[in-house]
Design an enzyme around this catalytic site. Structure first.
Site, short mmCIF file in Angstrom:
data_model
loop_
_atom_site.label_atom_id
_atom_site.label_comp_id
_atom_site.label_asym_id
_atom_site.label_seq_id
_atom_site.Cartn_x
_atom_site.Cartn_y
_atom_site.Cartn_z
N GLU A 23 38.03 -22.40 55.10
CA GLU A 23 39.35 -22.49 54.47
C GLU A 23 40.38 -23.29 55.27
O GLU A 23 41.36 -22.75 55.81
CB GLU A 23 39.88 -21.08 54.23
CG GLU A 23 39.06 -20.29 53.30
CD GLU A 23 39.83 -19.10 52.73
OE1 GLU A 23 40.96 -18.84 53.12
OE2 GLU A 23 39.25 -18.43 51.86
N GLU B 146 32.86 -15.86 49.83
CA GLU B 146 33.76 -14.71 50.02
C GLU B 146 34.30 -14.24 48.67
O GLU B 146 34.75 -15.07 47.87
CB GLU B 146 34.97 -15.08 50.90
CG GLU B 146 34.71 -15.06 52.36
CD GLU B 146 35.98 -15.33 53.16
OE1 GLU B 146 37.08 -14.99 52.71
OE2 GLU B 146 35.84 -15.92 54.25
C1 GCO Z 1 40.33 -15.80 53.90
C2 GCO Z 1 39.63 -15.54 55.12
C3 GCO Z 1 39.44 -14.10 55.52
C4 GCO Z 1 40.41 -13.08 54.93
C5 GCO Z 1 39.92 -12.60 53.59
C6 GCO Z 1 40.80 -11.47 53.04
O1 GCO Z 1 39.66 -16.12 52.92
O2 GCO Z 1 41.55 -15.79 53.94
O3 GCO Z 1 38.33 -16.12 55.10
O4 GCO Z 1 39.59 -14.19 56.90
O5 GCO Z 1 40.50 -11.98 55.80
O6 GCO Z 1 39.98 -13.64 52.68
O7 GCO Z 1 42.11 -11.94 52.89
#
Ligand code: GCO
Length: 478
Positions: A202, A389
């Site tokens: 990200e 994710e």
């Molecule tokens: C993101 C990150 C994670 C976060 C998760 C929850 O996508 O922001 O990869 O580190 O902790 O998304 O917010």
């Protein structure tokens, strides 16, 4: 999830619109009857995993030769982290990695995606390698392999050596050399055991929140520094791919995006345009350069300023033939025109629309994952997609050693049915990783938001599998 901060900090505040369009939403959700599907419906080759990151879980912030990270430093600045918390100990994954990997196995996942802490490997950012740090990740990888779990490494999940941040971090073009050295060390060290690599997690989150809005390390607020950090992150992402390709024969190489499904608050031209601009920043800004399409200047003209940062050959160096793209989706964003310069788009908050939201205010909207997968399936340059994710934070309560997180189970069922719907329509999506195996440190929000399938009492560090973790154990036991 954190990118919503990125939007809100632009002075993007909710409007008090109560939008009748959304009040009747529940009857629109085709997937609400979800749950009548099985693991087998996703196909035998579909990959089931969990995702975590180094700073959010490891702790041991200054142990065994590890250097100070930008987040170790930033989390000590008063007022930056909710409740004044930091990840000095976090989930203590550094000492409890074996127990946690056993828990991942117990929930029947086949993949564990984790990130490496750069300052644990190269305390000074470049140069001398810290062997104790190298040995730690060998222990993690060997533990995974010993229980039949496939380790996937994320090279950069936001924690860089503070010594590099003091030299400008991502806003310094020297980052290309620094990052290349780090990737070279990691891939030569672990490439014989690890074949699945994610170069960066990200980029929008760490560039936008870190260099434009100051809510992430290093806490800078400069559009100039933001644009430099974007360009250097694009170049490093592609260069990282080339280094892995060189050092790891047969590697499967990807990077992950901070995705959100953006819709306009209504069908007024100005709001449709605002939504397109927000979509360009949220979903296209880092994908399209990697595919050789350049920055989305057609929709966000201010990005034309990026040209001034180009050096000879950059256009070519920005792209790389990634084997997969990691889709990371949590919530939908409703956009409206804003007088704010630059993006000129603001978010209409879920709380102003009376729609279901998680404890960080992100609208729970599983159809958005379906829409993102369909949207990305239009890009010819994307060879494969994995949802790397997906997850949600709900107010978990530990009662007699159990956590009955039925809302989180509902979230997963509905988002999995969204993935299955896309897959059945021919979208090339071949994996789903849950964020996250255990509760952990949620950046500037500290420990309050809980995303884990496993509950952690951060006082005792005791773990217990939540009902959602037991649901996956059952669902994946096919
Ligand atoms: C993101 C990150 C994670 C976060 C998760 C929850 O996508 O922001 O990869 O580190 O902790 O998304 O917010």
């Amino acid at each position: 999830m954190e990118r919503r901060e990125w939007l809100i900090r632009t002075g993007i505040t909710g409007t008090g619109l109560l939008l009748s369009k959304y009040l009747g939403a529940a009857d629109r959700f085709w997937y609400m009857s979800a749950g009548d599907f099985a693991k087998a419906d996703f196909g035998p080759g579909f990959k089931w995993g969990v995702t975590a990151s180094s700073y959010q879980t490891e702790g041991a912030w200054n142990l065994d030769g590890k250097g100070e990270s930008n987040w170790d430093y930033f989390s000590r600045i008063p007022g930056k982290i909710q409740n004044g918390e930091n990840a000095d100990v976090a989930a203590d994954f550094y000492h409890r990695y074996s127990e946690d990997i056993d828990l991942i196995k117990a929930m029947n996942f086949q993949i564990f995606r984790f990130s490496v802490s750069w300052p644990r490997i190269l305390p000074a950012g470049t140069g001398a390698v810290n062997n104790k740090g190298v040995d730690f990740y060998h222990r993690v990888i060997d533990k995974c392999l010993s229980v039949g779990i496939e380790p996937w490494i994320t090279i950069y999940h936001w924690d860089m050596p503070q010594v590099l941040e003091t030299q400008g971090g991502w806003a310094n073009r020297k980052m290309i050399d620094w990052f290349s050295e780090y990737v070279d060390v990691l891939t030569k060290e672990y490439g014989s055991k690890v074949k699945n690599w994610i170069v960066m997690n990200e980029q929008l989150a760490f560039t936008g929140n870190g260099y434009m809005y100051g809510v992430f390390a290093p806490g800078r607020k400069s559009i100039g520094a933001f644009m430099k950090s974007v360009h250097h992150a694009v170049l490093c992402n592609a260069e990282g791919g080339r280094i892995i390709r060189k050092n790891v024969p047969g590697a499967n190489i990807g990077f992950t995006l901070a995705n959100t499904y953006v819709e306009p608050v209504d069908q007024k031209e100005k709001n449709i345009e605002a939504a397109a601009r927000m979509d360009a920043i949220m979903n296209r800004l880092f994908l399209e350069p990697a595919l050789g399409l350049g920055y989305p200047v057609d929709t966000v003209p201010i990005l034309k300023k990026m040209r001034s940062l180009y050096e000879d050959g950059d256009e070519e160096k920005m792209k790389f033939d990634f084997d997969f793209i990691g889709i990371q989706y949590y919530y939908r964003t409703i956009a409206a025109k804003s007088i704010m310069p630059g993006m000129r788009a603001k978010e209409v908050m879920a709380s102003d629309r009376g729609v279901p939201a998680n404890t960080m205010g992100g609208e729970i909207y599983p159809e958005g994952l379906y829409q993102i997968l369909k949207k990305f399936s239009q890009y010819k340059g994307i060879k494969n997609m994995i949802v790397t994710e997906n997850g949600t934070c709900v107010p978990d309560k530990l009662e007699n050693g159990q956590v009955h997180d039925k809302d989180r189970i509902e979230y997963f069922k509905n988002h999995l049915s969204a993935v299955l719907k896309a897959k059945k329509e021919g979208v090339n999506v071949n994996g789903y990783f849950v964020w996250s195996p255990t509760d952990n440190f949620e950046w500037d929000k500290g420990f309050s938001p809980r995303f884990g399938l496993v509950y952690i009492d951060f006082k005792t560090l005791e773990r217990c599998i939540k009902d959602s973790g037991l649901w996956f154990k059952e669902f994946l036991n096919g």
